[in-house]
Design a protein around this motif. Structure first.
Motif, PDB file in Angstrom:
ATOM      1  N   VAL A   1       6.253  -3.856   9.213  1.00  0.00           N
ATOM      2  CA  VAL A   1       5.715  -2.360   9.599  1.00  0.00           C
ATOM      3  C   VAL A   1       4.766  -2.173   8.531  1.00  0.00           C
ATOM      4  N   SER A   2       3.435  -1.588   8.865  1.00  0.00           N
ATOM      5  CA  SER A   2       2.535  -1.486   8.229  1.00  0.00           C
ATOM      6  C   SER A   2       2.071   0.086   8.080  1.00  0.00           C
TER       7      SER A   2
ATOM      8  N   MET B   1      15.709  -7.812   9.323  1.00  0.00           N
ATOM      9  CA  MET B   1      14.859  -7.733   8.000  1.00  0.00           C
ATOM     10  C   MET B   1      13.515  -7.011   8.096  1.00  0.00           C
ATOM     11  N   ILE B   2      13.170  -6.235   7.495  1.00  0.00           N
ATOM     12  CA  ILE B   2      11.959  -5.519   7.505  1.00  0.00           C
ATOM     13  C   ILE B   2      10.987  -5.663   6.202  1.00  0.00           C
ATOM     14  N   ASP B   3       9.829  -6.117   6.799  1.00  0.00           N
ATOM     15  CA  ASP B   3       8.833  -6.165   5.481  1.00  0.00           C
ATOM     16  C   ASP B   3       7.693  -4.970   5.747  1.00  0.00           C
TER      17      ASP B   3
ATOM     18  N   PRO C   1       3.957  -2.540  -2.381  1.00  0.00           N
ATOM     19  CA  PRO C   1       3.359  -1.386  -2.666  1.00  0.00           C
ATOM     20  C   PRO C   1       1.681  -1.994  -2.891  1.00  0.00           C
ATOM     21  N   THR C   2       0.933  -1.057  -2.215  1.00  0.00           N
ATOM     22  CA  THR C   2      -0.227  -1.457  -2.122  1.00  0.00           C
ATOM     23  C   THR C   2      -1.322  -0.602  -2.540  1.00  0.00           C
TER      24      THR C   2
ATOM     25  N   TRP D   1      -0.149  -7.346   3.913  1.00  0.00           N
ATOM     26  CA  TRP D   1      -0.222  -7.378   5.401  1.00  0.00           C
ATOM     27  C   TRP D   1      -0.307  -8.946   5.866  1.00  0.00           C
ATOM     28  N   ASP D   2      -1.131  -9.560   5.549  1.00  0.00           N
ATOM     29  CA  ASP D   2      -1.284 -11.096   5.914  1.00  0.00           C
ATOM     30  C   ASP D   2      -0.083 -11.868   5.573  1.00  0.00           C
ATOM     31  N   ALA D   3       0.360 -11.667   4.413  1.00  0.00           N
ATOM     32  CA  ALA D   3       1.720 -12.264   3.734  1.00  0.00           C
ATOM     33  C   ALA D   3       3.090 -12.038   4.402  1.00  0.00           C
TER      34      ALA D   3
END
Length: 301
Positions: free
Chosen positions: A2-3, A37-39, A60-61, A71-73
């Motif tokens: 989720v971004s 599991m949530i990134d 954290p960005t 996000w790509d990772a």
């Protein structure tokens, strides 16, 4: 994955508030799903909103470049994605369009995002399909509207929420709004007639089957000509004739935009003089949770 960290260096405050509210609602719900599991991405300035949970990993960005790397990772090991980002400047569509093929997107299709985030293109599409909506024309800023057209509403062609949405009642007010758009670096706009009435909305969940619709809600918008959102009520206090007309209109809207998926919101106007003949106002993709079809905002009458 989720971004919520892909909204640029200096996002407009109202967009940031909306995005954070959606991000928190999604993350809180997903965290309660067993085995998931949530990134997720979250800007460094918003870390107080993070939720500590074993099933959530927060990246954290600090700035767009770092956000895209994170996000790509995050996508490398993900099976599904949901992007929460502004629709302005094709931002959301480009992100959805760039998802790797192995990812199942929870956003609307790039084509639906592209159509719904362009108010002029969408208005033309709905008019072609016979959907009652507001007359929409490009605002080229060359000259104020003729005297018999006032009041009008001017808004960004691809904006979201009430950002830069203005009611204009005179040539001098039009010139002031032109200066506002120029100062914001957002010259692309549309012009629509102002329609007095009640601001309503209805939302549904779009998936493989028939959309599941929620009750109609009413919106409280400021009466200062800026249409700021001040809360709402669900269910809306409307007559059965209005409720029936909205039910018919939402079903028609659902068929004219292919690729809708997930939570889709539709903003409507119930005109003061013909309340049982609602007009489409926005078929919204709430940043990346809903599906935005913007046509006009009106103050609650």
């Amino acid at each position: 994955a989720v971004s919520a960290g892909l909204c640029g260096d200096d996002p407009e405050p109202s967009l940031l508030r909306e995005g954070l509210a959606m991000w928190r609602a999604v993350v809180d719900d997903l965290a309660d799903v067993p085995g998931l599991m949530i990134d997720t991405l979250l800007g460094v300035r918003c870390q107080e909103y993070r939720r500590d949970c074993e099933s959530i990993h927060v990246w954290p960005t600090d700035g767009p470049a770092e956000a895209m790397l994170c996000w790509d990772a995050a996508l490398r090991d993900a099976d599904h994605s949901l992007i929460i980002a502004p629709e302005t400047d094709d931002h959301l569509r480009r992100l959805v369009d760039a998802l790797p093929p192995h990812i199942q997107s929870w956003n609307c299709s790039p084509g639906a995002v592209d159509l719904c985030t362009n108010k002029l293109r969408l208005a033309l599409r709905l008019a072609e399909q016979g959907i009652p909506t507001l007359s929409t024309q490009p605002e080229d800023w060359s000259a104020p509207p003729p005297p018999d057209e006032y009041p009008v509403v001017i808004k960004p062609r691809d904006g979201v929420g009430s950002w830069l949405v203005r009611q204009v009642c005179s040539p001098s007010a039009w010139r002031q709004v032109r200066r506002e758009f120029k100062s914001a670096g957002h010259p692309s706009a549309v012009r629509q007639p102002y329609v007095a009435g009640r601001a309503l909305s209805v939302a549904g969940w779009f998936g493989p089957a028939t959309p599941f619709w929620l009750p109609t809600a009413e919106q409280q918008l400021s009466e200062d000509g800026c249409f700021r959102y001040g809360g709402g009520r669900i269910p809306a206090r409307i007559d059965e004739s209005v409720r029936s007309a909205i039910g018919e209109l939402r079903q028609r809207l659902a068929t004219v935009v292919p690729g809708l998926f997930g939570y889709v919101g539709i903003d409507l106007i119930s005109p003061a003089d013909t309340p049982d003949q609602p007009l489409d106002d926005q078929l919204r993709r709430l940043s990346s949770l809903a599906a935005d079809v913007s046509l006009a905002h009106v103050a609650a009458g």
